[in-house]
Design a protein around this motif. Structure first.
Motif, mmCIF file in Angstrom:
data_model
loop_
_atom_site.group_PDB
_atom_site.id
_atom_site.type_symbol
_atom_site.label_atom_id
_atom_site.label_comp_id
_atom_site.label_asym_id
_atom_site.label_seq_id
_atom_site.Cartn_x
_atom_site.Cartn_y
_atom_site.Cartn_z
ATOM 1 N N GLY A 23 0.745 -1.282 -0.423
ATOM 2 C CA GLY A 23 0.175 -0.193 -0.149
ATOM 3 C C GLY A 23 0.774 1.058 0.376
ATOM 4 O O GLY A 23 2.206 1.537 0.201
ATOM 5 N N ARG A 24 0.201 2.030 -0.437
ATOM 6 C CA ARG A 24 0.782 3.879 -0.171
ATOM 7 C C ARG A 24 0.549 4.630 0.644
ATOM 8 O O ARG A 24 -1.499 4.793 1.109
ATOM 9 N N THR A 25 0.905 5.823 1.232
ATOM 10 C CA THR A 25 0.442 7.137 2.106
ATOM 11 C C THR A 25 0.982 8.611 1.778
ATOM 12 O O THR A 25 2.187 7.802 0.524
ATOM 13 N N GLN A 26 0.822 9.082 1.818
ATOM 14 C CA GLN A 26 1.698 10.660 1.803
ATOM 15 C C GLN A 26 1.741 11.088 2.849
ATOM 16 O O GLN A 26 0.566 11.104 3.695
ATOM 17 N N MET A 27 2.704 11.921 3.084
ATOM 18 C CA MET A 27 3.081 12.023 4.963
ATOM 19 C C MET A 27 3.718 13.388 4.502
ATOM 20 O O MET A 27 4.114 13.782 3.495
ATOM 21 N N LYS A 28 3.582 14.358 5.271
ATOM 22 C CA LYS A 28 4.923 15.676 5.417
ATOM 23 C C LYS A 28 6.043 15.457 6.270
ATOM 24 O O LYS A 28 6.245 14.650 6.740
ATOM 25 N N LEU A 29 7.049 15.968 5.596
ATOM 26 C CA LEU A 29 8.358 14.977 5.916
ATOM 27 C C LEU A 29 8.221 15.450 7.255
ATOM 28 O O LEU A 29 9.106 14.550 7.794
ATOM 29 N N LYS A 30 8.328 16.108 8.217
ATOM 30 C CA LYS A 30 8.114 16.637 9.146
ATOM 31 C C LYS A 30 7.238 14.908 10.033
ATOM 32 O O LYS A 30 7.885 14.474 11.171
ATOM 33 N N GLU A 49 -8.050 -6.331 -0.138
ATOM 34 C CA GLU A 49 -7.550 -5.796 -1.188
ATOM 35 C C GLU A 49 -6.014 -6.544 -2.150
ATOM 36 O O GLU A 49 -5.695 -6.932 -1.045
ATOM 37 N N LEU A 50 -6.450 -7.177 -2.601
ATOM 38 C CA LEU A 50 -5.221 -7.912 -3.764
ATOM 39 C C LEU A 50 -4.656 -7.027 -3.570
ATOM 40 O O LEU A 50 -4.199 -5.839 -4.252
ATOM 41 N N LEU A 51 -3.296 -7.431 -3.632
ATOM 42 C CA LEU A 51 -1.769 -6.605 -3.762
ATOM 43 C C LEU A 51 -1.036 -6.524 -5.174
ATOM 44 O O LEU A 51 -1.201 -7.347 -5.240
ATOM 45 N N ASP A 52 -0.453 -5.551 -5.016
ATOM 46 C CA ASP A 52 -0.283 -5.466 -7.206
ATOM 47 C C ASP A 52 1.394 -5.882 -6.832
ATOM 48 O O ASP A 52 1.727 -5.615 -6.201
ATOM 49 N N VAL A 53 1.403 -6.857 -7.819
ATOM 50 C CA VAL A 53 2.857 -7.329 -7.942
ATOM 51 C C VAL A 53 3.339 -6.376 -9.213
ATOM 52 O O VAL A 53 2.770 -5.992 -10.108
ATOM 53 N N LEU A 54 4.230 -6.355 -8.427
ATOM 54 C CA LEU A 54 5.557 -5.324 -10.078
ATOM 55 C C LEU A 54 6.484 -6.219 -10.707
ATOM 56 O O LEU A 54 7.499 -6.510 -9.695
ATOM 57 N N VAL A 55 7.289 -5.860 -12.163
ATOM 58 C CA VAL A 55 8.224 -6.238 -12.385
ATOM 59 C C VAL A 55 9.172 -4.905 -13.185
ATOM 60 O O VAL A 55 8.438 -4.285 -13.663
#
Length: 101
Positions: A23-30, A49-55
């Motif tokens: 998964g992902r998230t967006q955070m402030k540097l602080k 949810e299913l996970l993404d498989v990346l090559v």
């Protein structure tokens, strides 16, 4: 040996990086700098949810986490961009063959 007789078989031994994105998230540097032991980072993906498989960073499949001999593993559930063709209904097949709609 020519390229045509070998096709793309010579690419089979090329190393690629396969990764699974939880998964992902967006955070402030602080907020990143404030992370420490027992910090909780909430991701954008639900637990079912299913996970993404990346090559090499490109999505190729979706899968689910499994346990295999004490290690994490991944069971591929579907390939990205591969659609299963549903069986054609007999009536639709008959209409196509006779030229009637």
């Amino acid at each position: 040996m020519t390229m045509q007789t070998r096709g793309l078989d010579f690419l089979r031994d090329v190393d690629v990086r396969l990764s699974v994105e939880l998964g992902r998230t967006q955070m402030k540097l602080k907020d990143v700098l404030a992370l420490g032991p027992e910090s909780l980072v909430v991701l954008d993906r639900m637990t079912d949810e299913l996970l993404d498989v990346l090559v090499n960073g490109k999505p190729i499949a979706k899968g689910e986490v499994v346990s295999h001999n004490g290690r994490f593993g991944l069971r591929i559930v579907e390939m990205v961009g591969v659609e299963e063709t549903p069986a054609r209904a007999p009536s639709a097949l008959a209409e196509t063959e006779t030229g009637e709609a």
